[in-house]
Design a protein around this motif. Structure first.
Motif, PDB file in Angstrom:
ATOM      1  N   LEU A 187      41.828  28.291  25.220  1.00 28.04           N
ATOM      2  CA  LEU A 187      40.830  29.326  25.499  1.00 28.04           C
ATOM      3  C   LEU A 187      41.461  30.635  25.969  1.00 28.04           C
ATOM      4  O   LEU A 187      40.838  31.695  25.890  1.00 28.04           O
ATOM      5  N   LEU A 188      42.702  30.561  26.463  1.00 27.00           N
ATOM      6  CA  LEU A 188      43.361  31.772  26.950  1.00 27.00           C
ATOM      7  C   LEU A 188      43.910  32.630  25.823  1.00 27.00           C
ATOM      8  O   LEU A 188      44.514  33.687  26.066  1.00 27.00           O
ATOM      9  N   ASP A 189      43.733  32.170  24.573  1.00 26.19           N
ATOM     10  CA  ASP A 189      44.121  32.988  23.408  1.00 26.19           C
ATOM     11  C   ASP A 189      45.582  33.410  23.444  1.00 26.19           C
ATOM     12  O   ASP A 189      45.932  34.519  23.041  1.00 26.19           O
ATOM     13  N   SER A 190      46.454  32.557  23.941  1.00 26.71           N
ATOM     14  CA  SER A 190      47.861  32.928  24.017  1.00 26.71           C
ATOM     15  C   SER A 190      48.553  32.710  22.676  1.00 26.71           C
ATOM     16  O   SER A 190      48.141  31.880  21.874  1.00 26.71           O
ATOM     17  N   SER A 191      49.605  33.477  22.436  1.00 31.23           N
ATOM     18  CA  SER A 191      50.412  33.318  21.231  1.00 31.23           C
ATOM     19  C   SER A 191      51.877  33.355  21.631  1.00 31.23           C
ATOM     20  O   SER A 191      52.212  33.428  22.807  1.00 31.23           O
ATOM     21  N   ASP A 192      52.766  33.297  20.644  1.00 33.82           N
ATOM     22  CA  ASP A 192      54.200  33.342  20.953  1.00 33.82           C
ATOM     23  C   ASP A 192      54.575  34.629  21.674  1.00 33.82           C
ATOM     24  O   ASP A 192      55.499  34.658  22.485  1.00 33.82           O
ATOM     25  N   LEU A 193      53.856  35.706  21.381  1.00 30.72           N
ATOM     26  CA  LEU A 193      54.156  36.994  22.010  1.00 30.72           C
ATOM     27  C   LEU A 193      53.387  37.188  23.312  1.00 30.72           C
ATOM     28  O   LEU A 193      53.673  38.112  24.066  1.00 30.72           O
ATOM     29  N   GLY A 194      52.394  36.336  23.554  1.00 30.71           N
ATOM     30  CA  GLY A 194      51.586  36.473  24.760  1.00 30.71           C
ATOM     31  C   GLY A 194      50.171  36.911  24.440  1.00 30.71           C
ATOM     32  O   GLY A 194      49.883  37.436  23.363  1.00 30.71           O
ATOM     33  N   ALA A 195      49.277  36.683  25.376  1.00 29.70           N
ATOM     34  CA  ALA A 195      47.867  37.032  25.190  1.00 29.70           C
ATOM     35  C   ALA A 195      47.650  38.532  25.333  1.00 29.70           C
ATOM     36  O   ALA A 195      48.391  39.222  26.028  1.00 29.70           O
ATOM     37  N   GLN A 196      46.599  39.038  24.681  1.00 23.77           N
ATOM     38  CA  GLN A 196      46.294  40.469  24.706  1.00 23.77           C
ATOM     39  C   GLN A 196      45.128  40.803  25.625  1.00 23.77           C
ATOM     40  O   GLN A 196      44.673  41.941  25.643  1.00 23.77           O
ATOM     41  N   ASP A 197      44.666  39.825  26.376  1.00 21.47           N
ATOM     42  CA  ASP A 197      43.507  40.051  27.235  1.00 21.47           C
ATOM     43  C   ASP A 197      43.762  39.543  28.649  1.00 21.47           C
ATOM     44  O   ASP A 197      44.791  38.933  28.940  1.00 21.47           O
ATOM     45  N   CYS A 198      42.801  39.825  29.511  1.00 18.09           N
ATOM     46  CA  CYS A 198      42.794  39.290  30.870  1.00 18.09           C
ATOM     47  C   CYS A 198      41.605  38.347  30.997  1.00 18.09           C
ATOM     48  O   CYS A 198      40.607  38.491  30.292  1.00 18.09           O
ATOM     49  N   PHE A 199      41.715  37.391  31.888  1.00 18.41           N
ATOM     50  CA  PHE A 199      40.642  36.427  32.097  1.00 18.41           C
ATOM     51  C   PHE A 199      40.367  36.281  33.589  1.00 18.41           C
ATOM     52  O   PHE A 199      41.266  36.448  34.424  1.00 18.41           O
ATOM     53  N   ILE A 200      39.123  35.955  33.916  1.00 20.10           N
ATOM     54  CA  ILE A 200      38.727  35.628  35.286  1.00 20.10           C
ATOM     55  C   ILE A 200      38.268  34.181  35.304  1.00 20.10           C
ATOM     56  O   ILE A 200      37.386  33.793  34.526  1.00 20.10           O
ATOM     57  N   LEU A 201      38.896  33.374  36.164  1.00 18.72           N
ATOM     58  CA  LEU A 201      38.518  31.971  36.320  1.00 18.72           C
ATOM     59  C   LEU A 201      37.788  31.810  37.646  1.00 18.72           C
ATOM     60  O   LEU A 201      38.365  32.038  38.710  1.00 18.72           O
ATOM     61  N   ASP A 202      36.517  31.442  37.576  1.00 15.64           N
ATOM     62  CA  ASP A 202      35.726  31.167  38.778  1.00 15.64           C
ATOM     63  C   ASP A 202      35.822  29.673  39.048  1.00 15.64           C
ATOM     64  O   ASP A 202      35.234  28.861  38.329  1.00 15.64           O
ATOM     65  N   THR A 203      36.560  29.301  40.100  1.00 12.64           N
ATOM     66  CA  THR A 203      36.797  27.885  40.383  1.00 12.64           C
ATOM     67  C   THR A 203      35.695  27.263  41.232  1.00 12.64           C
ATOM     68  O   THR A 203      35.774  26.080  41.559  1.00 12.64           O
ATOM     69  N   VAL A 204      34.720  28.046  41.648  1.00  9.19           N
ATOM     70  CA  VAL A 204      33.580  27.608  42.456  1.00  9.19           C
ATOM     71  C   VAL A 204      33.976  27.389  43.915  1.00  9.19           C
ATOM     72  O   VAL A 204      33.406  27.979  44.819  1.00  9.19           O
ATOM     73  N   THR A 205      34.959  26.518  44.166  1.00  6.52           N
ATOM     74  CA  THR A 205      35.294  26.165  45.552  1.00  6.52           C
ATOM     75  C   THR A 205      36.603  26.763  46.041  1.00  6.52           C
ATOM     76  O   THR A 205      36.864  26.748  47.246  1.00  6.52           O
ATOM     77  N   SER A 206      37.449  27.267  45.142  1.00  5.42           N
ATOM     78  CA  SER A 206      38.766  27.764  45.550  1.00  5.42           C
ATOM     79  C   SER A 206      38.977  29.226  45.207  1.00  5.42           C
ATOM     80  O   SER A 206      40.110  29.677  45.042  1.00  5.42           O
ATOM     81  N   GLY A 207      37.890  29.978  45.061  1.00  4.74           N
ATOM     82  CA  GLY A 207      38.023  31.398  44.829  1.00  4.74           C
ATOM     83  C   GLY A 207      38.141  31.772  43.364  1.00  4.74           C
ATOM     84  O   GLY A 207      37.799  31.010  42.462  1.00  4.74           O
TER      85      GLY A 207
END
Length: 758
Positions: free
Chosen positions: A276-296
């Motif tokens: 889901l992080l859309d990574s490739s050999d060169l690296g991902a082109q986006d940023c992501f926010i992960l809401d863990t609910v209990t750990s910030g």
């Protein structure tokens, strides 16, 4: 470099602090480290160097009364500092009184909040000034020192308090406070003496050994109340002031400017996959926010994302907190692709690890694998690719837990009517999924008798039997004066050492006493048609085991070897991807589970119709073992029971042996096994609940591993096995004896007082 203030920052291990003044980062005096003004914002950089490689943590700290402009400047300047270090640091947003444990760990004497700030024109404390102040010392490991109202109503029996009256500083230890909390309070009082009074104030400790006159003097100086007026422990406030909804769903969002404007879109909920992080050999082109609910909140930065996205991602995170009605102090961490901590990776299945790591549930190096082998002359160079694959598939859990070669003395009992019924030696190694067992293993090491108590719980065993096995393990440990290591083993998760005890003659049958087993070939097995299917696992002749599985085609796997016993023929089925060692182990297992028949070897794809008929017909089955669990590095957690009777678990970042708190229970999670470390001074209640603490901790674990089947190993302070100590960067067996006691620290305070002139 954009800012001269950051020149050479992060080039040496250690701590650096800047305060935001007029939108610039001004170096903070080292003597004032740990003091934070509530009206200011700060940047804290912590630099580590491990195995010649640097890593950095950047914290921007926001006081309760800091201005929006200062807070914004701290965030922007943190990005500039991050860029100057190549974009590799982890960034943390810290809010006063809700700091992360990692932040607090940078200040061993604790952090202290002072009123005022740059904008309010604060003045330094006059060492000779007499302004009475009462501070509450809060925290079980890393402490916060905050000023409270100068009145007995602000005190409670569960915390320690510091009363600063100028030339005298009093440390009042609450009746329910623990030894480590008192040590921290004395350390904090010494810091106040040195920072605020130029080392010219005397420190007085008020505890259970103080005279009535000394106690009365404290309350006279306080100006109100007496010891009888100090409130109960619960009135001190729970350390966890806000608990997010446990039923909410872990969610991943993408931050992107691909459309020409910055957008935030939901891309998945738990269970999440690395893809889901859309990574490739060169690296991902986006940023992501992960809401863990209990750990910030985690802000994940792809290697190929734009500079604007990097800046906007943290701003988006703050807006995210507001839109979801989360408190402003909710933990926010910014991490970069390729340097993700275990705390982040645990939320994703199918995580791709570096090629030089061997994942056996956790991260192992080849050197660690070699060190865990019981044979002293083991050569790690023999670990060819096939052998490594075999280890990852079949080595058993707790790979590093190998206290000896398994040649010690063994006693086995089965739980029967809630009591222990001895299992005769000829049946050692035969286990039934409907039962629970206790195994006592005795051996000698370093000229000492040592013991391991395994309690094995079958997957179909009743809850009462499982509970009885745990209680009997505790009873046997008490009879051994607490010298045993206790290990909870669930079916299918047997430790490697446990397997070696039975020398390759271990069989796990379906059924058991409770299921009304029948005797067949001298085994207590349950079988109605003379057909049984066994899955063969193992890495060497000494740890092979055969596990009975449902006799259907779906139980097969092309990666493994199986034994199918029918009334007329016994088949040794070789999966297409099985390696030579597994074929040999399969032949040995076939002779063990079906001693009256010579097995007929059948390669996958060449089975006779009789084979499929015995399994109820052809059907789809697995073709390989998919490793869905990320290889997590070890993590240490501090577990304790709050005044409200609730279990509290807090992680200790960058842990060391010194972080093991002898007053409490600690959990060390290697990813493959969970160690419960019992402090020597932990309360009887906590010791009795130590196993429950580990089970409750596992329930909070967000990774996809089976929480009720994890291996739990209970060890005692001062008698830790090598597999436990090897999970620390360094280990000193004499540390417990060398640590200063509470009494010794009191003597040091008295000696320091004697040097101060009245």
């Amino acid at each position: 470099m954009s800012h001269a203030e950051f020149e050479d920052a992060g080039s040496e291990p250690g701590l650096l602090v800047w305060r935001i003044e007029n939108f610039s980062a001004v170096p903070y005096p080292k003597k004032d480290y740990g003091m934070f003004y509530t009206g200011d914002s700060y940047i804290v950089l912590y630099t580590k160097k491990v195995h010649g490689k640097f890593s950095w943590d950047i914290h921007f700290w926001l006081g309760k009364e800091t201005s929006q402009d200062e807070a914004g400047a701290a965030a922007i300047l943190s990005v500039e500092l991050d860029d100057s270090l190549g974009g590799a640091p982890v960034q943390h947003r810290e809010v006063q009184e809700h700091e992360s444990q990692l932040f607090l760990s940078h200040f061993p004497a604790g952090v202290r909040y002072l009123a005022g700030g740059v904008a309010s024109g604060f003045t330094r404390v006059d060492p000779d000034a007499v302004e009475k102040r009462l501070f509450q010392v809060k925290g079980k490991r890393n402490v916060r020192v905050r000023q409270v109202s100068l009145d007995v109503s602000a005190m409670n029996k569960g915390d320690c308090f510091i009363l600063d009256v100028g030339k005298d500083i009093y440390v009042y230890t609450g009746q329910k406070s623990k030894r480590t909390e008192r040590l921290k309070a004395i350390s904090a009082a010494n810091q106040i003496r040195d920072q605020d009074h130029a080392g010219r104030a005397k420190v007085h400790i008020i505890d259970a050994f103080s005279t009535q006159g000394e106690v009365a003097e404290f309350f006279e100086q306080l100006g109100s109340g007496s010891a009888d007026d100090v409130a109960d422990e619960k009135d001190g406030g729970d350390d966890t002031e806000f608990e997010r909804n446990q039923e909410a769903v872990v969610t991943l969002y993408k931050v992107s400017d691909e459309s020409g404007e910055m957008t935030l879109s939901k891309v998945g909920v738990k269970p999440l996959h690395h893809n889901l992080l859309d990574s490739s050999d060169l690296g991902a082109q986006d940023c992501f926010i992960l809401d863990t609910v209990t750990s910030g909140i985690f802000v994940w930065i792809g290697r190929q994302c734009t500079k604007q996205e990097k800046v906007e991602a943290m701003k988006r995170a703050e807006k995210f907190l507001a839109s979801h009605n989360y408190p402003a102090w909710t933990k926010v961490q910014r991490i970069v692709e390729g340097a993700e901590p275990s705390a982040f990776k645990q939320y994703f299945k199918g995580w791709r690890e570096a090629a030089d790591q061997v994942g056996l549930g956790r991260v192992y190096t080849l050197e660690q694998i070699a060190a865990s082998m019981p044979e002293p002359d083991f050569d790690p160079s023999c670990l060819h690719a096939g052998k490594l694959r075999l280890l990852a598939k079949h080595c058993g859990h707790a790979f590093g837990f190998m206290p000896d070669d398994g040649s010690g003395e063994v006693q086995v009992w089965r739980v029967q009517d809630f009591e222990l019924a001895p299992v005769e030696p000829r049946a050692h190694g035969f286990f039934f999924g409907g039962d629970s067992y206790v195994v006592k293993y005795s051996y000698r090491k370093d000229n000492r008798d040592k013991y391991i108590l395994y309690f094995w719980q079958g997957q179909d065993s009743t809850q009462d039997e499982k509970a009885a096995s745990a209680l009997h393990a505790v009873r046997l440990d008490n009879e051994l004066h607490g010298k045993a290591v206790q290990v909870r083993v669930t079916q299918g998760n047997e430790p490697r050492h446990f397997l070696r005890i039975f020398k390759g003659k271990m069989i796990i049958f379906m059924g058991g006493k409770a299921s009304g087993f029948r005797n067949l070939k001298d085994h207590d097995t349950y079988d109605v048609d003379g057909t049984r299917l066994f899955h063969v696992e193992g890495t060497c002749p000494d740890d092979v085991r055969a596990v009975q599985v449902p006799e259907v085609a779906a139980s097969l796997n092309s990666d493994d070897v199986f034994v199918l016993e029918t009334p007329g023929t016994t088949y040794l089925w070789i999966g297409a991807s099985a390696i030579d060692e597994e074929k040999e182990f399969g032949a040995n297992a076939a002779a063990l589970v079906s001693p009256d028949n010579e097995a007929v070897t059948v390669a996958e794809g060449q089975e006779p119709e009789e084979f499929w008929a015995a399994l109820g017909g052809r059907a789809d089955y697995q073709k390989s073992h998919a490793n869905e669990t990320p290889a997590l590095g070890p993590r240490l957690f501090h577990c304790f029971i709050s005044a409200w009777g609730k279990l509290r678990v807090e992680e200790i970042d960058d842990y060391r042996q010194q972080d093991l708190d002898g007053d409490d229970i600690m959990v060390l999670d290697s990813g493959d096994e969970v160690y419960v470390w019992v402090g020597a001074k932990s309360s009887p209640e906590e010791q009795q609940q130590s196993l429950k603490m580990a089970e409750e901790y596992l329930k909070t674990d967000p990774s996809e591993r089976s929480h009720d089947r994890n291996l739990i190993i209970t060890v005692k302070q001062g008698d830790e096995p090598q597999s436990f100590t090897s999970l620390f960067a360094s280990w000193d067996p004499a540390l417990w004896e060398s640590l200063p006691s509470y009494e010794e620290l009191k003597l040091k305070v008295a000696a320091a007082n004697a040097l101060i002139e009245d």
